[in-house]
Design a protein around this motif. Structure first.
Motif, PDB file in Angstrom:
ATOM      1  N   HIS A  24       5.584   3.399   7.596  1.00  0.00           N
ATOM      2  CA  HIS A  24       4.458   4.307   7.848  1.00  0.00           C
ATOM      3  C   HIS A  24       4.565   4.939   9.238  1.00  0.00           C
ATOM      4  O   HIS A  24       4.198   6.107   9.420  1.00  0.00           O
ATOM      5  N   ARG A  25       5.063   4.172  10.219  1.00  0.00           N
ATOM      6  CA  ARG A  25       5.170   4.694  11.576  1.00  0.00           C
ATOM      7  C   ARG A  25       6.172   5.852  11.638  1.00  0.00           C
ATOM      8  O   ARG A  25       5.973   6.832  12.362  1.00  0.00           O
ATOM      9  N   ILE A  26       7.236   5.726  10.890  1.00  0.00           N
ATOM     10  CA  ILE A  26       8.239   6.797  10.860  1.00  0.00           C
ATOM     11  C   ILE A  26       7.693   8.036  10.170  1.00  0.00           C
ATOM     12  O   ILE A  26       8.103   9.159  10.445  1.00  0.00           O
ATOM     13  N   GLY A  27       6.724   7.834   9.271  1.00  0.00           N
ATOM     14  CA  GLY A  27       6.130   8.962   8.558  1.00  0.00           C
ATOM     15  C   GLY A  27       6.862   9.343   7.298  1.00  0.00           C
ATOM     16  O   GLY A  27       6.848  10.513   6.891  1.00  0.00           O
ATOM     17  N   LEU A  28       7.506   8.359   6.648  1.00  0.00           N
ATOM     18  CA  LEU A  28       8.202   8.628   5.396  1.00  0.00           C
ATOM     19  C   LEU A  28       7.178   8.910   4.295  1.00  0.00           C
ATOM     20  O   LEU A  28       6.026   8.484   4.373  1.00  0.00           O
ATOM     21  N   PRO A  29       7.583   9.642   3.259  1.00  0.00           N
ATOM     22  CA  PRO A  29       6.613  10.054   2.221  1.00  0.00           C
ATOM     23  C   PRO A  29       6.049   8.881   1.431  1.00  0.00           C
ATOM     24  O   PRO A  29       6.737   7.890   1.184  1.00  0.00           O
ATOM     25  N   VAL A  30       4.776   9.014   1.048  1.00  0.00           N
ATOM     26  CA  VAL A  30       4.087   8.001   0.256  1.00  0.00           C
ATOM     27  C   VAL A  30       3.238   8.722  -0.788  1.00  0.00           C
ATOM     28  O   VAL A  30       2.532   9.689  -0.465  1.00  0.00           O
ATOM     29  N   LEU A  31       3.312   8.248  -2.043  1.00  0.00           N
ATOM     30  CA  LEU A  31       2.459   8.830  -3.074  1.00  0.00           C
ATOM     31  C   LEU A  31       0.993   8.533  -2.744  1.00  0.00           C
ATOM     32  O   LEU A  31       0.664   7.428  -2.312  1.00  0.00           O
ATOM     33  N   PRO A  32       0.093   9.484  -2.958  1.00  0.00           N
ATOM     34  CA  PRO A  32      -1.328   9.232  -2.671  1.00  0.00           C
ATOM     35  C   PRO A  32      -1.896   8.185  -3.623  1.00  0.00           C
ATOM     36  O   PRO A  32      -1.418   8.021  -4.750  1.00  0.00           O
ATOM     37  N   GLU A  33      -2.932   7.479  -3.164  1.00  0.00           N
ATOM     38  CA  GLU A  33      -3.557   6.450  -4.004  1.00  0.00           C
ATOM     39  C   GLU A  33      -4.094   7.031  -5.311  1.00  0.00           C
ATOM     40  O   GLU A  33      -4.130   6.353  -6.336  1.00  0.00           O
ATOM     41  N   THR A  34      -4.511   8.289  -5.279  1.00  0.00           N
ATOM     42  CA  THR A  34      -5.070   8.917  -6.483  1.00  0.00           C
ATOM     43  C   THR A  34      -4.042   9.045  -7.603  1.00  0.00           C
ATOM     44  O   THR A  34      -4.413   9.229  -8.762  1.00  0.00           O
ATOM     45  N   ALA A  35      -2.759   8.941  -7.257  1.00  0.00           N
ATOM     46  CA  ALA A  35      -1.712   9.065  -8.275  1.00  0.00           C
ATOM     47  C   ALA A  35      -1.794   7.931  -9.296  1.00  0.00           C
ATOM     48  O   ALA A  35      -1.328   8.074 -10.431  1.00  0.00           O
ATOM     49  N   TRP A  36      -2.389   6.794  -8.894  1.00  0.00           N
ATOM     50  CA  TRP A  36      -2.440   5.632  -9.784  1.00  0.00           C
ATOM     51  C   TRP A  36      -3.840   5.361 -10.318  1.00  0.00           C
ATOM     52  O   TRP A  36      -4.059   4.362 -11.004  1.00  0.00           O
ATOM     53  N   THR A  37      -4.796   6.231 -10.027  1.00  0.00           N
ATOM     54  CA  THR A  37      -6.189   5.962 -10.366  1.00  0.00           C
ATOM     55  C   THR A  37      -6.397   5.700 -11.854  1.00  0.00           C
ATOM     56  O   THR A  37      -7.100   4.763 -12.250  1.00  0.00           O
ATOM     57  N   GLN A  38      -5.794   6.522 -12.697  1.00  0.00           N
ATOM     58  CA  GLN A  38      -6.000   6.418 -14.142  1.00  0.00           C
ATOM     59  C   GLN A  38      -4.873   5.660 -14.853  1.00  0.00           C
ATOM     60  O   GLN A  38      -4.825   5.631 -16.088  1.00  0.00           O
ATOM     61  N   VAL A  39      -3.987   5.064 -14.077  1.00  0.00           N
ATOM     62  CA  VAL A  39      -2.830   4.384 -14.685  1.00  0.00           C
ATOM     63  C   VAL A  39      -3.149   2.906 -14.887  1.00  0.00           C
ATOM     64  O   VAL A  39      -3.552   2.227 -13.933  1.00  0.00           O
ATOM     65  N   PRO A  40      -2.979   2.368 -16.097  1.00  0.00           N
ATOM     66  CA  PRO A  40      -3.211   0.941 -16.331  1.00  0.00           C
ATOM     67  C   PRO A  40      -2.310   0.081 -15.456  1.00  0.00           C
ATOM     68  O   PRO A  40      -1.177   0.475 -15.135  1.00  0.00           O
ATOM     69  N   PHE A  41      -2.796  -1.099 -15.089  1.00  0.00           N
ATOM     70  CA  PHE A  41      -2.055  -1.979 -14.187  1.00  0.00           C
ATOM     71  C   PHE A  41      -0.675  -2.320 -14.744  1.00  0.00           C
ATOM     72  O   PHE A  41       0.312  -2.360 -14.006  1.00  0.00           O
ATOM     73  N   VAL A  42      -0.594  -2.593 -16.042  1.00  0.00           N
ATOM     74  CA  VAL A  42       0.690  -2.972 -16.645  1.00  0.00           C
ATOM     75  C   VAL A  42       1.709  -1.852 -16.490  1.00  0.00           C
ATOM     76  O   VAL A  42       2.883  -2.098 -16.168  1.00  0.00           O
ATOM     77  N   VAL A  43       1.286  -0.616 -16.707  1.00  0.00           N
ATOM     78  CA  VAL A  43       2.187   0.532 -16.562  1.00  0.00           C
ATOM     79  C   VAL A  43       2.608   0.684 -15.102  1.00  0.00           C
ATOM     80  O   VAL A  43       3.785   0.924 -14.796  1.00  0.00           O
ATOM     81  N   LYS A  44       1.657   0.530 -14.203  1.00  0.00           N
ATOM     82  CA  LYS A  44       1.957   0.627 -12.774  1.00  0.00           C
ATOM     83  C   LYS A  44       2.987  -0.423 -12.360  1.00  0.00           C
ATOM     84  O   LYS A  44       3.947  -0.121 -11.638  1.00  0.00           O
ATOM     85  N   ALA A  45       2.808  -1.655 -12.838  1.00  0.00           N
ATOM     86  CA  ALA A  45       3.742  -2.730 -12.507  1.00  0.00           C
ATOM     87  C   ALA A  45       5.130  -2.452 -13.083  1.00  0.00           C
ATOM     88  O   ALA A  45       6.150  -2.693 -12.419  1.00  0.00           O
ATOM     89  N   LEU A  46       5.185  -1.929 -14.313  1.00  0.00           N
ATOM     90  CA  LEU A  46       6.467  -1.630 -14.944  1.00  0.00           C
ATOM     91  C   LEU A  46       7.199  -0.530 -14.182  1.00  0.00           C
ATOM     92  O   LEU A  46       8.417  -0.622 -13.949  1.00  0.00           O
ATOM     93  N   VAL A  47       6.478   0.509 -13.769  1.00  0.00           N
ATOM     94  CA  VAL A  47       7.094   1.587 -12.982  1.00  0.00           C
ATOM     95  C   VAL A  47       7.644   1.028 -11.673  1.00  0.00           C
ATOM     96  O   VAL A  47       8.759   1.366 -11.252  1.00  0.00           O
ATOM     97  N   ALA A  48       6.860   0.169 -11.027  1.00  0.00           N
ATOM     98  CA  ALA A  48       7.303  -0.423  -9.760  1.00  0.00           C
ATOM     99  C   ALA A  48       8.579  -1.232  -9.946  1.00  0.00           C
ATOM    100  O   ALA A  48       9.522  -1.127  -9.147  1.00  0.00           O
ATOM    101  N   LEU A  49       8.645  -2.032 -11.017  1.00  0.00           N
ATOM    102  CA  LEU A  49       9.837  -2.832 -11.282  1.00  0.00           C
ATOM    103  C   LEU A  49      11.039  -1.953 -11.597  1.00  0.00           C
ATOM    104  O   LEU A  49      12.167  -2.228 -11.157  1.00  0.00           O
ATOM    105  N   LEU A  50      10.822  -0.884 -12.356  1.00  0.00           N
ATOM    106  CA  LEU A  50      11.920   0.025 -12.694  1.00  0.00           C
ATOM    107  C   LEU A  50      12.488   0.707 -11.449  1.00  0.00           C
ATOM    108  O   LEU A  50      13.710   0.766 -11.265  1.00  0.00           O
TER     109      LEU A  50
END
Length: 278
Positions: free
Chosen positions: A74-100
């Motif tokens: 975060h200090r370097i300022g590298l890109p981060v997806l906004p929190e709103t990107a995951w608002t409507q995404v089910p937890f299981v899908v979010k976890a699977l994307v993260a693992l992939l």
């Protein structure tokens, strides 16, 4: 003091649970042979546990570097997806994307660890000639730092918080205990979906045809995609280790990469043409 005692008690309980679970798995896979631990296997298990705690503080380093690496990201300022990107995404899908995403990144980092100058650090993990579930604990602190950075880079970019990243580390760690176990399981119709113990043992095999194969940590279809998949069948009896295996003790394993790097630098210096004199 009470905190240290509680921590040791939790750790001892964890090892007992893991031992019971994987002994049961081994019994289902190999029968009564699962209850026989040769002197070599006992020495390997002890070395692996010590490596986790002493050999560069492997497990501690892996976990302790996560938070500072996130802060640095975060200090370097590298890109981060906004929190709103995951608002409507089910937890299981979010976890699977993260693992992939993590496994895709780790696939290439793992291939990088198999190249000449990083190989000595990763070779410590490959040096276990008695591959079993505790072999996942055998690793060098240089490698552990690289893997922790890979986890933070892929997960922080997705907008994950520190608790979620620790959760990913836990899931990946439990799966690594499983795939290092001496089980000749290939997952049947799921063999191209989830890495199996049979597939990962071929990655550790001291067999020329298996060198630099099966880099995926969780999803073997990455190996299929990039031409590094290798699973000719049963692997429970294939030899593991590396050609110039270091002694099966913690000090030798800690020093192994530095000795190899010194040797490589010396060979490179000898191969370099002498400087011309005026």
């Amino acid at each position: 003091m009470d905190g240290i005692v509680a921590s040791l008690a939790i750790e001892a309980t964890t090892y007992v649970v893991l031992m019971v679970v994987f002994t049961l798995f081994a019994f289902l896979s190999r029968g009564r042979d699962a209850f026989t631990w040769s002197p070599e296997l006992r020495q390997s298990a002890l070395t692996n546990v010590l490596m986790l705690h002493v050999g560069g503080l492997n497990g501690v380093l892996y976990l302790l570097t996560i938070a500072p690496l996130i802060a640095l990201y975060h200090r370097i300022g590298l890109p981060v997806l906004p929190e709103t990107a995951w608002t409507q995404v089910p937890f299981v899908v979010k976890a699977l994307v993260a693992l992939l995403v993590y496994d895709f990144t780790l696939y290439w980092v793992h291939r990088w660890l198999h190249t000449s100058w990083l190989w000595p650090a990763h070779a410590v993990h490959h040096s276990d000639t008695e591959l079993h579930f505790l072999s996942w604990s055998r690793g060098h602190f240089v490698e552990q730092f690289v893997i922790a950075a890979c986890l933070v880079l892929s997960s922080t970019w997705l907008g994950f918080g520190i608790r979620e990243i620790y959760g990913l580390a836990l899931l990946q760690g439990l799966h690594q205990y499983y795939v290092h176990a001496r089980l000749d399981w290939n997952h049947g119709f799921l063999r191209h979906v989830i890495v199996s113990p049979q597939l990962h043992r071929w990655h550790h095999a001291e067999v020329e045809e298996a060198y630099d194969k099966n880099f995926a940590s969780i999803f073997p279809f990455f190996d299929l995609m990039f031409g590094t998949y290798y699973n000719p069948g049963s692997s429970v009896a294939v030899p593991t280790g590396i050609g110039n295996n270091p002694d099966n003790n913690v000090i030798a394993l800690i020093l192994y990469p530095f000795r190899e790097w010194s040797r490589m630098l010396a060979e490179r210096k000898r191969a370099s043409p002498p400087a011309e004199t005026a």
